[in-house]
Design a protein around this motif. Structure first.
Motif, PDB file in Angstrom:
ATOM      1  N   GLY A 185       0.837  -1.205   0.000  1.00  0.00           N
ATOM      2  CA  GLY A 185       0.000   0.000   0.000  1.00  0.00           C
ATOM      3  C   GLY A 185       0.869   1.251   0.000  1.00  0.00           C
ATOM      4  N   SER A 244      -5.448   1.029  -6.067  1.00  0.00           N
ATOM      5  CA  SER A 244      -6.916   1.106  -5.996  1.00  0.00           C
ATOM      6  C   SER A 244      -7.363   2.387  -5.310  1.00  0.00           C
ATOM      7  N   SER A 270      -5.339   0.334  14.186  1.00  0.00           N
ATOM      8  CA  SER A 270      -6.075   1.582  14.356  1.00  0.00           C
ATOM      9  C   SER A 270      -6.660   1.648  15.754  1.00  0.00           C
ATOM     10  N   ASP A 297       1.710  -1.955  -4.542  1.00  0.00           N
ATOM     11  CA  ASP A 297       0.411  -1.281  -4.401  1.00  0.00           C
ATOM     12  C   ASP A 297      -0.394  -1.567  -5.666  1.00  0.00           C
ATOM     13  N   ALA A 336      -1.325  -1.841   3.136  1.00  0.00           N
ATOM     14  CA  ALA A 336      -2.362  -2.064   2.121  1.00  0.00           C
ATOM     15  C   ALA A 336      -3.670  -2.497   2.768  1.00  0.00           C
ATOM     16  N   GLY A 337      -4.732  -1.805   2.418  1.00  0.00           N
ATOM     17  CA  GLY A 337      -6.038  -2.165   2.939  1.00  0.00           C
ATOM     18  C   GLY A 337      -7.056  -1.123   2.535  1.00  0.00           C
ATOM     19  N   TYR A 387     -14.943  -2.552   8.982  1.00  0.00           N
ATOM     20  CA  TYR A 387     -13.541  -2.106   8.816  1.00  0.00           C
ATOM     21  C   TYR A 387     -12.760  -2.378  10.096  1.00  0.00           C
ATOM     22  N   SER A 409      -4.919   5.170  -4.818  1.00  0.00           N
ATOM     23  CA  SER A 409      -3.722   6.016  -4.796  1.00  0.00           C
ATOM     24  C   SER A 409      -3.201   6.193  -6.215  1.00  0.00           C
ATOM     25  N   SER A 449      -0.259  -1.777  10.230  1.00  0.00           N
ATOM     26  CA  SER A 449      -1.094  -0.584  10.440  1.00  0.00           C
ATOM     27  C   SER A 449      -2.406  -0.976  11.083  1.00  0.00           C
ATOM     28  N   ALA A 489       1.058  -4.196  -7.810  1.00  0.00           N
ATOM     29  CA  ALA A 489       0.758  -5.566  -7.380  1.00  0.00           C
ATOM     30  C   ALA A 489      -0.366  -5.549  -6.372  1.00  0.00           C
ATOM     31  N   ALA A 548       1.811   3.471  -2.056  1.00  0.00           N
ATOM     32  CA  ALA A 548       1.523   4.726  -2.760  1.00  0.00           C
ATOM     33  C   ALA A 548       0.495   5.564  -2.006  1.00  0.00           C
ATOM     34  N   GLY A 549      -0.006   5.024  -0.891  1.00  0.00           N
ATOM     35  CA  GLY A 549      -1.099   5.695  -0.167  1.00  0.00           C
ATOM     36  C   GLY A 549      -0.621   6.856   0.696  1.00  0.00           C
ATOM     37  N   TYR A 550      -1.559   7.389   1.432  1.00  0.00           N
ATOM     38  CA  TYR A 550      -1.344   8.622   2.219  1.00  0.00           C
ATOM     39  C   TYR A 550      -0.264   8.455   3.293  1.00  0.00           C
ATOM     40  N   LYS A 552     -10.190   1.284   3.801  1.00  0.00           N
ATOM     41  CA  LYS A 552     -10.275   1.935   5.108  1.00  0.00           C
ATOM     42  C   LYS A 552     -11.524   2.784   5.344  1.00  0.00           C
ATOM     43  N   TYR A 584      -2.884   3.464  15.126  1.00  0.00           N
ATOM     44  CA  TYR A 584      -2.880   4.894  14.822  1.00  0.00           C
ATOM     45  C   TYR A 584      -4.139   5.533  15.372  1.00  0.00           C
TER      46      TYR A 584
HETATM   47  N1  NAD Z   1      -5.918   7.219   7.537  1.00  0.00           N
HETATM   48  C1  NAD Z   1      -6.416   6.839   8.713  1.00  0.00           C
HETATM   49  O1  NAD Z   1      -7.181   7.563   9.346  1.00  0.00           O
HETATM   50  C2  NAD Z   1      -5.997   5.508   9.312  1.00  0.00           C
HETATM   51  C3  NAD Z   1      -6.206   5.298  10.685  1.00  0.00           C
HETATM   52  C4  NAD Z   1      -5.844   4.069  11.229  1.00  0.00           C
HETATM   53  C5  NAD Z   1      -5.320   3.065  10.415  1.00  0.00           C
HETATM   54  N2  NAD Z   1      -5.163   3.294   9.091  1.00  0.00           N
HETATM   55  C6  NAD Z   1      -4.622   2.215   8.249  1.00  0.00           C
HETATM   56  O2  NAD Z   1      -3.392   2.620   7.689  1.00  0.00           O
HETATM   57  C7  NAD Z   1      -3.235   2.046   6.385  1.00  0.00           C
HETATM   58  C8  NAD Z   1      -2.946   3.144   5.391  1.00  0.00           C
HETATM   59  O3  NAD Z   1      -3.985   4.091   5.412  1.00  0.00           O
HETATM   60  P1  NAD Z   1      -4.016   5.378   4.480  1.00  0.00           P
HETATM   61  O4  NAD Z   1      -4.837   6.388   5.175  1.00  0.00           O
HETATM   62  O5  NAD Z   1      -2.655   5.727   4.046  1.00  0.00           O
HETATM   63  O6  NAD Z   1      -4.893   4.805   3.280  1.00  0.00           O
HETATM   64  P2  NAD Z   1      -4.662   4.826   1.689  1.00  0.00           P
HETATM   65  O7  NAD Z   1      -5.920   4.335   1.073  1.00  0.00           O
HETATM   66  O8  NAD Z   1      -4.122   6.142   1.267  1.00  0.00           O
HETATM   67  O9  NAD Z   1      -3.515   3.734   1.519  1.00  0.00           O
HETATM   68  C9  NAD Z   1      -3.787   2.354   1.378  1.00  0.00           C
HETATM   69  C10 NAD Z   1      -3.071   1.865   0.134  1.00  0.00           C
HETATM   70  O10 NAD Z   1      -3.293   0.474  -0.010  1.00  0.00           O
HETATM   71  C11 NAD Z   1      -3.517   0.191  -1.376  1.00  0.00           C
HETATM   72  N3  NAD Z   1      -4.241  -1.084  -1.420  1.00  0.00           N
HETATM   73  C12 NAD Z   1      -5.485  -1.369  -0.946  1.00  0.00           C
HETATM   74  N4  NAD Z   1      -5.779  -2.664  -1.161  1.00  0.00           N
HETATM   75  C13 NAD Z   1      -4.698  -3.220  -1.773  1.00  0.00           C
HETATM   76  C14 NAD Z   1      -4.390  -4.522  -2.244  1.00  0.00           C
HETATM   77  N5  NAD Z   1      -5.273  -5.522  -2.163  1.00  0.00           N
HETATM   78  N6  NAD Z   1      -3.186  -4.730  -2.820  1.00  0.00           N
HETATM   79  C15 NAD Z   1      -2.284  -3.719  -2.932  1.00  0.00           C
HETATM   80  N7  NAD Z   1      -2.519  -2.480  -2.506  1.00  0.00           N
HETATM   81  C16 NAD Z   1      -3.713  -2.225  -1.934  1.00  0.00           C
HETATM   82  C17 NAD Z   1      -4.285   1.387  -1.905  1.00  0.00           C
HETATM   83  O11 NAD Z   1      -4.176   1.533  -3.307  1.00  0.00           O
HETATM   84  C18 NAD Z   1      -3.596   2.518  -1.153  1.00  0.00           C
HETATM   85  O12 NAD Z   1      -2.493   3.030  -1.887  1.00  0.00           O
HETATM   86  C19 NAD Z   1      -4.524   1.268   6.104  1.00  0.00           C
HETATM   87  O13 NAD Z   1      -4.326  -0.069   6.428  1.00  0.00           O
HETATM   88  C20 NAD Z   1      -5.517   1.909   7.055  1.00  0.00           C
HETATM   89  O14 NAD Z   1      -6.555   1.036   7.396  1.00  0.00           O
HETATM   90  C21 NAD Z   1      -5.466   4.503   8.528  1.00  0.00           C
END
Ligand code: NAD
Length: 337
Positions: free
Chosen positions: A7, A34, A124, A31, A81-82, A148, A36, A122, A57, A9-11, A84, A176
């Motif tokens: 994951g 999906s 929560s 990643d 990756a997940g 979730y 990002s 990761s 991937a 490429a995500g935030y 959310k 987090y």
């Molecule tokens: N942002 C929040 O408030 C928060 C709080 C607690 C926990 N988290 C956890 O932290 C992690 C990252 O969160 P984020 O806010 O950066 O979210 P995000 O959606 O920006 O990042 C998640 C990344 O996972 C990728 N992804 C999802 N399913 C996938 C799969 N099957 N294969 C490959 N890639 C996949 C998405 O494309 C994305 O780039 C997550 O697991 C989320 O549940 C986030």
């Protein structure tokens, strides 16, 4: 040392990649994009002057994942990756169970096969359900209030079972609280698809005039101003927590769990007013009924992370709002510009 970031490429991952590269780690990202964009990878490369090895991937694709382990000589995995979105998880729970649970099982199987047994996960604050007291400590009872949250709780339980079966794993579960803000360059930040689900990205869109007003879900909670209180943490502080967790794994700690929060709670109205200071505008809002499943108050006791990782959040609410606004006003359409 090579770190696989799922994951990536995500935030939160993009900010973590930056910290990893700056600390001298090599970063390999898997990643499926999906939720990002490749652009976050390019921006981090530009900011650091270093390369990221990127694999488009899906973590459900075992063969593809195995291939990465064969190619790369991975030392540790940070598993972001997940899916959310809480509301979406209530509407389509099976998609969340498939993606988050099956995806994690597949990853763990591949890690086991290639004898890579260092994992940062990761989790929560949602695993505390509606906490009976605040601040929340790591030993408090766990529960879930939505699908979730249930995926996070179930993955934590899987990891505890896995560790009980094989103590050669080293696993850091990071819970987090509420990550907000952006890198201070304004080059990377949160880029939600469509209308944001979370408060601060929503406020940011109101601040730039893209949305009309903020909906405040309930002002009749048992809190000083009646609105819900959360522990907001700057995403760069959160990212740095992952570097500390990776360092910890090299000391063979077994399975460890840490809250990553500031220990300070802010209400919805506090956030709106702090954001107004950051953007120098009035943020219109309207009070609407409570959202089902929302809790009144949650904030962390992050003492354990300080004592055992030497980590604590450094950035205050002003900085979180300023950095969020800088990113949002520089790139109103996020990475789609
Ligand atoms: N942002 C929040 O408030 C928060 C709080 C607690 C926990 N988290 C956890 O932290 C992690 C990252 O969160 P984020 O806010 O950066 O979210 P995000 O959606 O920006 O990042 C998640 C990344 O996972 C990728 N992804 C999802 N399913 C996938 C799969 N099957 N294969 C490959 N890639 C996949 C998405 O494309 C994305 O780039 C997550 O697991 C989320 O549940 C986030």
């Amino acid at each position: 040392m090579k770190i696989l970031v799922t994951g990536g490429a995500g935030y939160i991952a993009s900010h973590t990649n930056l910290e990893l590269l700056q600390a001298g780690y090599e970063v390999v990202v898997a990643d499926n994009l999906s939720n990002s964009s490749m652009e976050s990878i390019h921006r981090v490369e530009k900011l650091t002057g270093k390369k990221i090895t990127f694999y488009e991937a899906d973590i459900l694709d075992k063969e593809r994942l195995s291939n990465i382990f064969v190619q790369e000589g991975i030392h540790s995995v940070i598993h972001f990756a997940g899916l959310k979105a809480v509301g979406e998880s209530c509407a389509i729970p099976l998609k969340y169970f498939r993606n988050n649970l099956s995806g994690t099982i597949t990853l763990l199987e591949v890690m086991q096969e290639y004898n890579v047994k260092n994992l940062v996960f990761s989790s929560s604050a949602t695993v505390y359900g509606d906490p009976e007291k605040v601040p929340v400590t790591e030993d408090m009872p766990l529960s879930a209030t939505n699908p979730y949250g249930r995926t996070k709780l179930m993955i934590e339980e899987m990891l505890r079972d896995l560790y009980r079966s094989d103590a050669s794993w080293n696993i850091a579960i990071l819970r987090y609280f509420n990550p907000i803000g952006a890198h201070e360059s304004g080059e990377i930040g949160e880029d939600p698809n469509g209308i944001p689900n979370n408060l601060v990205p929503y406020v940011a869109k109101v601040a730039i005039g893209e949305l009309e007003k903020v909906n405040v879900f309930g002002d009749d909670y048992d809190t000083p101003d009646g609105t819900g209180i959360r522990d907001y943490i700057h995403v760069v502080d959160l990212a740095r927590g992952h570097i500390k967790a990776i360092e910890k794994l090299t000391q063979n700690p077994g399975l460890v769990v840490y809250n990553l929060g500031t220990g300070v709670g802010y209400s919805v109205l506090d956030i709106i007013h702090n954001y107004e200071k950051a953007c120098n505008k009035t943020i219109p809002y309207a009070v609407t009924p409570r959202r089902p499943g929302d809790i009144a108050v949650s904030y962390a006791d992050a003492t354990k992370a300080y004592q055992e990782l030497g980590w604590k959040a450094e950035k205050g609410i002003d900085k979180m709002c300023e950095d969020s606004f800088r990113w949002q006003s520089k790139y109103p359409k996020g990475y789609k510009n």
